[in-house]
Design a protein around this motif. Sequence first.
Motif, short mmCIF file in Angstrom:
data_model
loop_
_atom_site.label_atom_id
_atom_site.label_comp_id
_atom_site.label_asym_id
_atom_site.label_seq_id
_atom_site.Cartn_x
_atom_site.Cartn_y
_atom_site.Cartn_z
N ALA A 1 -0.54 6.75 -14.05
CA ALA A 1 -1.10 5.43 -14.31
C ALA A 1 -0.84 4.48 -13.14
O ALA A 1 0.21 4.55 -12.49
N MET A 2 -1.79 3.58 -12.89
CA MET A 2 -1.66 2.57 -11.85
C MET A 2 -1.52 1.21 -12.51
O MET A 2 -2.41 0.79 -13.26
N VAL A 3 -0.41 0.53 -12.27
CA VAL A 3 -0.18 -0.78 -12.90
C VAL A 3 0.19 -1.81 -11.84
O VAL A 3 0.73 -1.48 -10.79
N GLY A 4 -0.13 -3.06 -12.15
CA GLY A 4 0.21 -4.15 -11.23
C GLY A 4 -0.98 -4.98 -10.83
O GLY A 4 -1.69 -5.50 -11.67
N SER A 5 -1.19 -5.09 -9.53
CA SER A 5 -2.22 -5.97 -8.96
C SER A 5 -2.04 -7.39 -9.47
O SER A 5 -2.99 -8.02 -9.96
N ILE A 6 -0.81 -7.88 -9.36
CA ILE A 6 -0.48 -9.23 -9.84
C ILE A 6 -0.93 -10.23 -8.78
O ILE A 6 -0.33 -10.36 -7.72
N GLY A 7 -1.99 -10.95 -9.08
CA GLY A 7 -2.54 -11.91 -8.14
C GLY A 7 -3.92 -12.35 -8.59
O GLY A 7 -4.46 -11.83 -9.56
N VAL A 8 -4.47 -13.29 -7.89
CA VAL A 8 -5.77 -13.85 -8.24
C VAL A 8 -6.70 -13.73 -7.04
O VAL A 8 -6.29 -13.97 -5.90
N VAL A 9 -7.93 -13.35 -7.30
CA VAL A 9 -8.94 -13.22 -6.24
C VAL A 9 -9.97 -14.33 -6.42
O VAL A 9 -10.49 -14.53 -7.53
N GLY A 10 -10.27 -15.04 -5.37
CA GLY A 10 -11.32 -16.05 -5.40
C GLY A 10 -12.47 -15.63 -4.51
O GLY A 10 -12.27 -15.20 -3.37
N THR A 11 -13.67 -15.69 -5.03
CA THR A 11 -14.86 -15.29 -4.27
C THR A 11 -15.80 -16.47 -4.10
O THR A 11 -16.15 -17.13 -5.08
N VAL A 12 -16.16 -16.75 -2.88
CA VAL A 12 -17.13 -17.80 -2.58
C VAL A 12 -18.37 -17.14 -1.98
O VAL A 12 -18.28 -16.47 -0.95
N VAL A 13 -19.49 -17.30 -2.61
CA VAL A 13 -20.75 -16.75 -2.09
C VAL A 13 -21.41 -17.80 -1.20
O VAL A 13 -21.79 -18.87 -1.67
N ASP A 14 -21.51 -17.50 0.07
CA ASP A 14 -22.13 -18.41 1.03
C ASP A 14 -23.44 -17.78 1.50
O ASP A 14 -23.45 -16.88 2.34
N ASP A 15 -24.54 -18.23 0.95
CA ASP A 15 -25.84 -17.66 1.29
C ASP A 15 -26.70 -18.63 2.10
O ASP A 15 -27.92 -18.56 2.07
N ARG A 16 -26.04 -19.51 2.85
CA ARG A 16 -26.79 -20.51 3.60
C ARG A 16 -27.64 -19.89 4.71
O ARG A 16 -28.73 -20.39 5.02
#
Length: 326
Positions: free
Chosen positions: A150-165
């Motif tokens: 089993a794979m556990v963890g990945s404690i964190g937050v990802v923010g995604t900004v879509v820039d399609d200018r």
Amino acid sequence: MNLQTELAGRPWALHRETFESLIRSTNAAGPGIKLPAQPSRKRVEGGVAIIEIAGPITPRASILSMLFGGTDLQTIQYELDSALADSSVKKIMLNIDSPGGAVAGISEMGDRIYASRSVKPIEAFVSGMGASAAYWLAAATSRIVVSDTAMVGSIGVVGTVVDDRVRQGMEGIIFHEIVSSTAPKKRPDPSTQEGRAVLQDGIDSLASVFTAKVATYRGVSENKVISDFGQGGVLIGIAAVRAGMADRIGTFESVVGSPGAVPVPAVAATGQPQAALSVEDSCAAQWRNDPKIRAEFSSLESFTAYTRAAHAGHARITTGRVVSGR
């Protein structure tokens, strides 16, 4: 440009772009296409209520989650409440195989699970992946059992900004945003140092909540979570146990068949733990409320002695008799 925040581990069984698109689309859809919570998938085996948490986790059921699969928090809440109210259920198990999901609602759901530990034992079993938002929920349980792969963890937050200018410019489309003069940080531009700093502060603030909750649930310091709990990566099997992210290696059947961790009290509104619930008090409450226990054991004292031995690993059931020792 809108910032979409996710609690997502690496979705091995689903293309990253597909996973992130599902989460963003579900968040953006809002209540307009909200569906009722999906039919309960909870089942009860031998007095253990099993709540399935598989695939991406979203705040609510939606057409997209129905098409792509996943679990919504509305359904988890309904199944948890149902299991707590069911007198035939003696233990609750979260059966987890999820790469994570959306931020919205996860903290509240984690606190609900954590508080419910004072009512009935709640354990988590991670078979494949228990990452990010899924680990947040697992950490809130009384005990985490993981398979050796089993794979556990990945404690964190990802923010995604879509820039399609650039694409908009190529298509001859120009958007002009007029932001109120009293809200200069409402539309931060990640292409500038100032704008990126604003966005980073928001992500870090969410991550600090994640870290603090895991530390509280697991009974460790925030510094230990930051330094030893994978630093945003996942740990596998025994490595997760050694780091303190999980409690032991086991199987689905071993979790269903175990007596369960002794319930612990919820955290008071002040955020400070209440007095620890002793084994004697826990056993006395179970003795009063469960006629099956009274029928099986000759006295409260014998039930308490068995419970102590079972949790220490010094008791087993053989041909219908409780045997002490190994």
